[in-house]
Design an enzyme around this catalytic site. Structure first.
Site, PDB file in Angstrom:
ATOM      1  N   ASP A  45       0.835  -1.205   0.000  1.00  6.79           N
ATOM      2  CA  ASP A  45       0.000   0.000   0.000  1.00  6.79           C
ATOM      3  C   ASP A  45       0.867   1.252   0.000  1.00  6.79           C
ATOM      4  O   ASP A  45       1.489   1.584   1.004  1.00  6.79           O
ATOM      5  CB  ASP A  45      -0.904   0.020   1.235  1.00  6.79           C
ATOM      6  CG  ASP A  45      -1.831   1.223   1.239  1.00  6.79           C
ATOM      7  OD1 ASP A  45      -2.935   1.112   0.666  1.00  6.79           O
ATOM      8  OD2 ASP A  45      -1.450   2.286   1.786  1.00  6.79           O
ATOM      9  N   TYR A  50       3.270   9.764  -0.633  1.00  3.43           N
ATOM     10  CA  TYR A  50       4.323   9.151   0.197  1.00  3.43           C
ATOM     11  C   TYR A  50       5.708   9.348  -0.432  1.00  3.43           C
ATOM     12  O   TYR A  50       6.725   9.089   0.198  1.00  3.43           O
ATOM     13  CB  TYR A  50       4.079   7.652   0.424  1.00  3.43           C
ATOM     14  CG  TYR A  50       2.778   7.282   1.100  1.00  3.43           C
ATOM     15  CD1 TYR A  50       1.967   8.239   1.693  1.00  3.43           C
ATOM     16  CD2 TYR A  50       2.350   5.952   1.148  1.00  3.43           C
ATOM     17  CE1 TYR A  50       0.767   7.885   2.300  1.00  3.43           C
ATOM     18  CE2 TYR A  50       1.157   5.595   1.752  1.00  3.43           C
ATOM     19  CZ  TYR A  50       0.365   6.563   2.320  1.00  3.43           C
ATOM     20  OH  TYR A  50      -0.814   6.196   2.914  1.00  3.43           O
ATOM     21  N   LYS A  75      -2.527   5.813  -4.529  1.00  4.32           N
ATOM     22  CA  LYS A  75      -3.639   6.740  -4.257  1.00  4.32           C
ATOM     23  C   LYS A  75      -3.425   8.084  -4.929  1.00  4.32           C
ATOM     24  O   LYS A  75      -2.287   8.547  -5.080  1.00  4.32           O
ATOM     25  CB  LYS A  75      -3.777   6.960  -2.738  1.00  4.32           C
ATOM     26  CG  LYS A  75      -3.738   5.684  -1.918  1.00  4.32           C
ATOM     27  CD  LYS A  75      -4.019   5.907  -0.437  1.00  4.32           C
ATOM     28  CE  LYS A  75      -3.657   4.675   0.378  1.00  4.32           C
ATOM     29  NZ  LYS A  75      -2.238   4.613   0.771  1.00  4.32           N
ATOM     30  N   HIS A 108      -7.537   9.503  -2.256  1.00  2.12           N
ATOM     31  CA  HIS A 108      -6.926   9.509  -0.919  1.00  2.12           C
ATOM     32  C   HIS A 108      -7.823  10.169   0.141  1.00  2.12           C
ATOM     33  O   HIS A 108      -7.948   9.648   1.256  1.00  2.12           O
ATOM     34  CB  HIS A 108      -5.552  10.193  -1.000  1.00  2.12           C
ATOM     35  CG  HIS A 108      -4.561   9.705  -0.004  1.00  2.12           C
ATOM     36  ND1 HIS A 108      -3.214   9.602  -0.282  1.00  2.12           N
ATOM     37  CD2 HIS A 108      -4.699   9.304   1.288  1.00  2.12           C
ATOM     38  CE1 HIS A 108      -2.575   9.148   0.787  1.00  2.12           C
ATOM     39  NE2 HIS A 108      -3.460   8.963   1.751  1.00  2.12           N
TER      40      HIS A 108
HETATM   41  N1  LIG Z   1      -5.312   6.418   3.471  1.00  2.00           N
HETATM   42  C1  LIG Z   1      -4.746   7.168   4.382  1.00  2.00           C
HETATM   43  O1  LIG Z   1      -5.086   8.349   4.552  1.00  2.00           O
HETATM   44  C2  LIG Z   1      -3.676   6.582   5.237  1.00  2.00           C
HETATM   45  C3  LIG Z   1      -3.238   7.269   6.371  1.00  2.00           C
HETATM   46  C4  LIG Z   1      -2.268   6.676   7.167  1.00  2.00           C
HETATM   47  C5  LIG Z   1      -1.753   5.441   6.818  1.00  2.00           C
HETATM   48  N2  LIG Z   1      -2.161   4.813   5.682  1.00  2.00           N
HETATM   49  C6  LIG Z   1      -1.608   3.485   5.273  1.00  2.00           C
HETATM   50  O2  LIG Z   1      -1.693   2.593   6.374  1.00  2.00           O
HETATM   51  C7  LIG Z   1      -0.399   2.065   6.644  1.00  2.00           C
HETATM   52  C8  LIG Z   1      -0.230   1.704   8.103  1.00  2.00           C
HETATM   53  O3  LIG Z   1      -0.501   2.797   8.932  1.00  2.00           O
HETATM   54  P1  LIG Z   1       0.653   3.604   9.732  1.00  2.00           P
HETATM   55  O4  LIG Z   1       1.917   3.504   9.013  1.00  2.00           O
HETATM   56  O5  LIG Z   1       0.094   4.963   9.985  1.00  2.00           O
HETATM   57  O6  LIG Z   1       0.736   2.924  11.158  1.00  2.00           O
HETATM   58  P2  LIG Z   1       0.644   1.441  11.790  1.00  2.00           P
HETATM   59  O7  LIG Z   1       0.845   0.410  10.764  1.00  2.00           O
HETATM   60  O8  LIG Z   1      -0.577   1.423  12.624  1.00  2.00           O
HETATM   61  O9  LIG Z   1       1.898   1.470  12.786  1.00  2.00           O
HETATM   62  C9  LIG Z   1       3.196   1.609  12.306  1.00  2.00           C
HETATM   63  C10 LIG Z   1       4.100   1.883  13.514  1.00  2.00           C
HETATM   64  O10 LIG Z   1       4.153   0.740  14.349  1.00  2.00           O
HETATM   65  C11 LIG Z   1       5.490   0.254  14.409  1.00  2.00           C
HETATM   66  N3  LIG Z   1       5.416  -1.209  14.330  1.00  2.00           N
HETATM   67  C12 LIG Z   1       5.004  -1.958  13.284  1.00  2.00           C
HETATM   68  N4  LIG Z   1       5.017  -3.260  13.575  1.00  2.00           N
HETATM   69  C13 LIG Z   1       5.476  -3.365  14.839  1.00  2.00           C
HETATM   70  C14 LIG Z   1       5.726  -4.465  15.690  1.00  2.00           C
HETATM   71  N5  LIG Z   1       5.510  -5.713  15.290  1.00  2.00           N
HETATM   72  N6  LIG Z   1       6.211  -4.208  16.941  1.00  2.00           N
HETATM   73  C15 LIG Z   1       6.416  -2.943  17.337  1.00  2.00           C
HETATM   74  N7  LIG Z   1       6.195  -1.862  16.571  1.00  2.00           N
HETATM   75  C16 LIG Z   1       5.726  -2.068  15.325  1.00  2.00           C
HETATM   76  C17 LIG Z   1       6.232   0.865  13.245  1.00  2.00           C
HETATM   77  O11 LIG Z   1       7.594   1.069  13.559  1.00  2.00           O
HETATM   78  P3  LIG Z   1       8.828   0.662  12.567  1.00  2.00           P
HETATM   79  O12 LIG Z   1       8.471   1.031  11.176  1.00  2.00           O
HETATM   80  O13 LIG Z   1       9.955   1.468  13.124  1.00  2.00           O
HETATM   81  O14 LIG Z   1       9.012  -0.820  12.754  1.00  2.00           O
HETATM   82  C18 LIG Z   1       5.517   2.205  13.102  1.00  2.00           C
HETATM   83  O15 LIG Z   1       6.016   3.146  14.028  1.00  2.00           O
HETATM   84  C19 LIG Z   1       0.521   3.212   6.176  1.00  2.00           C
HETATM   85  O16 LIG Z   1       1.868   2.831   6.083  1.00  2.00           O
HETATM   86  C20 LIG Z   1      -0.134   3.576   4.885  1.00  2.00           C
HETATM   87  O17 LIG Z   1       0.190   2.626   3.879  1.00  2.00           O
HETATM   88  C21 LIG Z   1      -3.124   5.374   4.891  1.00  2.00           C
END
Ligand SMILES: NC(=O)c1ccc[n+]([C@@H]2O[C@H](COP(=O)([O-])OP(=O)(O)OC[C@H]3O[C@@H](n4cnc5c(N)ncnc54)[C@H](OP(=O)(O)O)[C@@H]3O)[C@@H](O)[C@H]2O)c1
Length: 272
Positions: A45, A50, A75, A108
């Site tokens: 994704d 990004y 997106k 998005h």
């Molecule tokens: N459509 C939208 O508007 C929108 C908005 C936000 C996000 N997104 C998408 O959703 C995806 C995921 O959301 P997100 O990146 O906001 O946050 P998330 O996946 O909820 O959390 C990511 C965070 O958790 C940590 N983490 C991941 N796995 C872990 C584990 N097993 N143990 C401990 N810590 C862990 C990561 O650190 P490290 O990387 O340092 O391991 C990072 O700091 C995004 O990357 C993006 O593709 C979309």
């Protein structure tokens, strides 16, 4: 046994668990994507905003898998919304990715006054076969209702902020009733809820981490989930969730952590 893919309304099979790459540098995205694909992930994704589509494309090429075995989402960014500019932005994304199609193209954010025109272009992109499915992100029910007044193709996915402290049950029920697949962004609450006692305690029972418990909760709730990590070990850990099952009671316990807490913007009030 949990199915690894979910059938979207148009019959396309979308992997239920993927890798998110928000706030991942272009170079780091190449490594993360390559590690994820080697682990068994098939859904990636990304988004134009990004600024890592090039790195994602490079990781895909380095992994050397058959294109048809991958599911790539990108997106349309807000400043590119509008009919002509959507077409241009899509072409630019494909070029950066180095692909000749994406599996899913999403609007998005619901930019008022523009998303209907953007959608018209998305429908044409879908008809051309260069996006195998199209959908939206950050759309509330009322945004979808407005879109469907002019849409010919119903969005197949709505990617929304969703985690145990923002469970979005009313919107999920609406999406289910419309046959629109629910995809969770920030599924781990951006890492803020990984020390939650309930999640840690449930994990202990299965020798799993809180992150694995949360991912399992999403999967068992029929939610497509895209945790982000730039660490190979965590990327592997987050995929190691197909060998245990939460009980109905544990699912309820996690549901009850909801406090309607947003980490990102409310789609009714965003200024970007
Ligand atoms: N459509 C939208 O508007 C929108 C908005 C936000 C996000 N997104 C998408 O959703 C995806 C995921 O959301 P997100 O990146 O906001 O946050 P998330 O996946 O909820 O959390 C990511 C965070 O958790 C940590 N983490 C991941 N796995 C872990 C584990 N097993 N143990 C401990 N810590 C862990 C990561 O650190 P490290 O990387 O340092 O391991 C990072 O700091 C995004 O990357 C993006 O593709 C979309």
């Amino acid at each position: 046994m949990m199915e690894k893919t979910k059938k979207l309304a148009n019959g396309i099979e979308m992997p239920r668990l993927g890798l998110g790459v928000w706030r991942v540098e272009d170079q780091a995205a190449t490594d993360s994507v390559r590690w994820a694909l080697a682990t068994g992930y098939r859904l990636i994704d990304t988004a134009a905003i990004y600024k890592n589509e090039t790195g994602v494309g490079e990781g895909i090429r380095q992994a050397g898998l058959a294109r048809e075995d991958l599911f790539v989402t990108t997106k349309l960014w807000n400043s590119d919304q509008g009919y002509e500019s959507t077409h241009q932005a899509f072409d630019a994304s494909l070029k950066r990715l180095g692909l000749d199609y994406v599996d899913l193209y999403l609007i998005h954010w619901p930019v008022e006054g523009k998303f209907a025109d953007s959608w018209k272009a998305m429908e044409e992109i879908y008809a051309s076969g260069r996006a195998k499915a199209i959908g939206v992100s950050n759309f509330h029910q009322h945004h979808l209702e407005e879109l469907m007044q002019t849409a010919k193709v119903k969005p197949m996915v709505d990617q929304i902020e969703l985690h145990p402290t923002l469970t979005q049950e009313p919107l999920r029920n609406y999406l289910a009733s419309e046959g629109i697949a629910v995809e969770a962004w920030s599924p781990l609450g951006q890492g803020t809820i990984l020390k939650n006692e309930t999640l840690v305690a449930i994990g202990k029972k299965y020798q799993k981490s809180a992150a694995q418990v949360i991912i399992r909760w999403h999967l068992q709730s029929d939610i497509i989930v895209i945790p982000k990590s730039v660490h190979e070990e965590r990327i592997k850990e987050n995929f190691d969730v197909f060998d245990f099952e939460l009980t109905a009671e544990e699912m309820k316990q996690i549901d009850s952590l909801n406090i309607d807490e947003r980490l990102g913007a409310d789609p009714d009030h965003f200024d970007f």
